[in-house]
Design an enzyme around this catalytic site. Sequence first.
Site, PDB file in Angstrom:
ATOM      1  N   ASP A  29      67.509  32.901  43.313  1.00 59.30           N
ATOM      2  CA  ASP A  29      67.779  31.745  44.161  1.00 59.30           C
ATOM      3  C   ASP A  29      69.268  31.521  44.380  1.00 59.30           C
ATOM      4  O   ASP A  29      69.981  31.145  43.451  1.00 59.30           O
ATOM      5  CB  ASP A  29      67.147  30.517  43.501  1.00 59.30           C
ATOM      6  CG  ASP A  29      67.408  29.243  44.260  1.00 59.30           C
ATOM      7  OD1 ASP A  29      67.547  29.315  45.493  1.00 59.30           O
ATOM      8  OD2 ASP A  29      67.467  28.182  43.626  1.00 59.30           O
TER       9      ASP A  29
ATOM     10  N   ASP B  57      70.030  30.450  51.729  1.00 64.93           N
ATOM     11  CA  ASP B  57      69.286  30.078  50.525  1.00 64.93           C
ATOM     12  C   ASP B  57      68.052  30.949  50.373  1.00 64.93           C
ATOM     13  O   ASP B  57      67.043  30.738  51.034  1.00 64.93           O
ATOM     14  CB  ASP B  57      68.901  28.604  50.620  1.00 64.93           C
ATOM     15  CG  ASP B  57      68.305  28.067  49.329  1.00 64.93           C
ATOM     16  OD1 ASP B  57      68.077  28.876  48.411  1.00 64.93           O
ATOM     17  OD2 ASP B  57      68.066  26.857  49.251  1.00 64.93           O
TER      18      ASP B  57
END
EC number: 3.4.23.-
Length: 504
Positions: A103, A286
Site C-alpha cells: 500500500d 495509491d
Amino acid sequence: MGTSIKANVLALFLFYLLSPTVFSVSDDGLIRIGLKKRKVDRIDQLRGRRALMEGNARKDFGFRGTVRDSGSAVVALTNDRDTSYFGEIGIGTPPQKFTVIFDTGSSVLWVPSSKCINSKACRAHSMYESSDSSTYKENGTFGAIIYGTGSITGFFSQDSVTIGDLVVKEQDFIEATDEADNVFLHRLFDGILGLSFQTISVPVWYNMLNQGLVKERRFSFWLNRNVDEEEGGELVFGGLDPNHFRGDHTYVPVTYQYYWQFGIGDVLIGDKSTGFCAPGCQAFADSGTSLLSGPTAIVTQINHAIGANGVMNQQCKTVVSRYGRDIIEMLRSKIQPDKICSHMKLCTFDGARDVSSIIESVVDKNNDKSSGGIHDEMCTFCEMAVVWMQNEIKQSETEDNIINYANELCEHLSTSSEELQVDCNTLSSMPNVSFTIGGKKFGLTPEQYILKVGKGEATQCISGFTAMDATLLGPLWILGDVFMRPYHTVFDYGNLLVGFAEAA
C-alpha cells in the site's frame, strides 16, 4: 491502507489467489513468485458488496497511527478481479507466510497476532506467533491505526521480513490484537505493508535502503488488466521492468512527503474542461485504493456524463431551485465565487475555505441530522452549485440550461460507499476522462474506468469514480488501481518523483 481502509469494492464469482509459492531468478536478475488460484462462492461476492456499502472505499485523511507508554526484488501480485492486488511475505525465522496489500497510501506493516483471541477477523487469517521465530525481538509499545470504518490495535514487535529473496532484518511491525470485524473479517488479505513515507515507525522500504538490499532507490508497480490471467501484476523493488511499459515515463515532483502526493492540472470529460482543477489540484498514487476518488463537485459531473445512477438528493435540488438564478447573477456580476454562498447566508464563512474542504460527508448515512448539520449541507450544496454553474457560464450556456444541468447533477450525487451502476450496453458512447499530469494528458477509456461484476446476463457495470472530499488537504484526487492499471507507476524515493507511462 493508509488512513482509511481501501476496500475490495466489488465482489466476484471467481477469485484468483496465490498458488504454492515458487521463487525463480530470471536472466535480468529479478525474482518472480508463482501464483495459484482459488474459487470464491456467491457468499464471498455478497460480503464484498456489503464491505463496499459500509464505506470502505474511502480514505480518512490524516493518518492517525499512534504510539504510546544491492539488487532488486520482484513480488508477484494477485489480482482480486480488479478490486485489489496483494502478494506474499514472510515474517520471522523460519518465515511465517502472510498475504498483504502493498500500500503506497500508508507506511506501517501490520499482521494479525496469535495473541488476538477476541476478534473473528484475526482468527479468519494467518496469525504471527513470536515464539516460533528465532529472530523475534520484543518491543511491546502500543500501536493503533484508526480507519474511517474501524481500527486495528496491538503492539509493536521486531523481526525479519522476507520479500521475494530479500530478508529485511530488525523490522518493526504491529502485531494486531484487535481488528474491526466489519472491516477485516471477510478480506482476502491478512495485513497491510505500507510503502509511503515514514510516520510512526521505520517502513520496510526504508530498511531495504538502509540495509543495502536494492540497487536503486525506487520501486514500481505493474497491475495486470487481464483478470483472467494467472499473473495479477508485479511489484519491483530497486528498479523497474521494461517489459511492462511503453515509451518514457512522465515524472512529477512529490509535493508532500506523507503520501506520494503531487500536483495535477485540469480534469477533462471528453475534450471538455471541468475547470475545477485548472488552477491546480493535488493527487497521490495509491496502490491500496481500488477506485479513483476525487472532489464531489467533479466526480458528480463525471458520473452524470457516463449515466451512473446515484442518490437523488432533494436538498441539493432545493438549493438549485431557490438560489440557482441568484448564483448565476452573482457569477456574471464578477462577485468572487468563494464568497457567493456567504452573501446568501448559506455559509457562515467568507471565502476562508475552498469548496472541497467544506464538503465533509454530504450524504453520509451517519451524519448528524440536527439543524446545524442541515445548515452545513445547504452550504455544501451551494458551494457545489457555484462550481458547476461557473463552468457552464464559461461555456456560454443559457440560464435555463445551467439550472437544468445543475438539477441533473443533483440526481447523481452519491456517497463514497455507494455503487454507481451504468448500463453495460452504453460503454461505447461514454467519454474518455483525462487527467493532466506534468503537462501531459493521461486518459482513461470507459473500458478502463468501468468495472464489470459477474458474467453473462448477470453482469453489472460499476463506475470506477467515487466521491471523496478531504477536509485537511484541500481538493484531492486518489489515483487508485483504476488509474494504475493502464499506467505503469514508478515511485522514485531517491529523487522524490512519481512517474507514469503506458502499461504494456
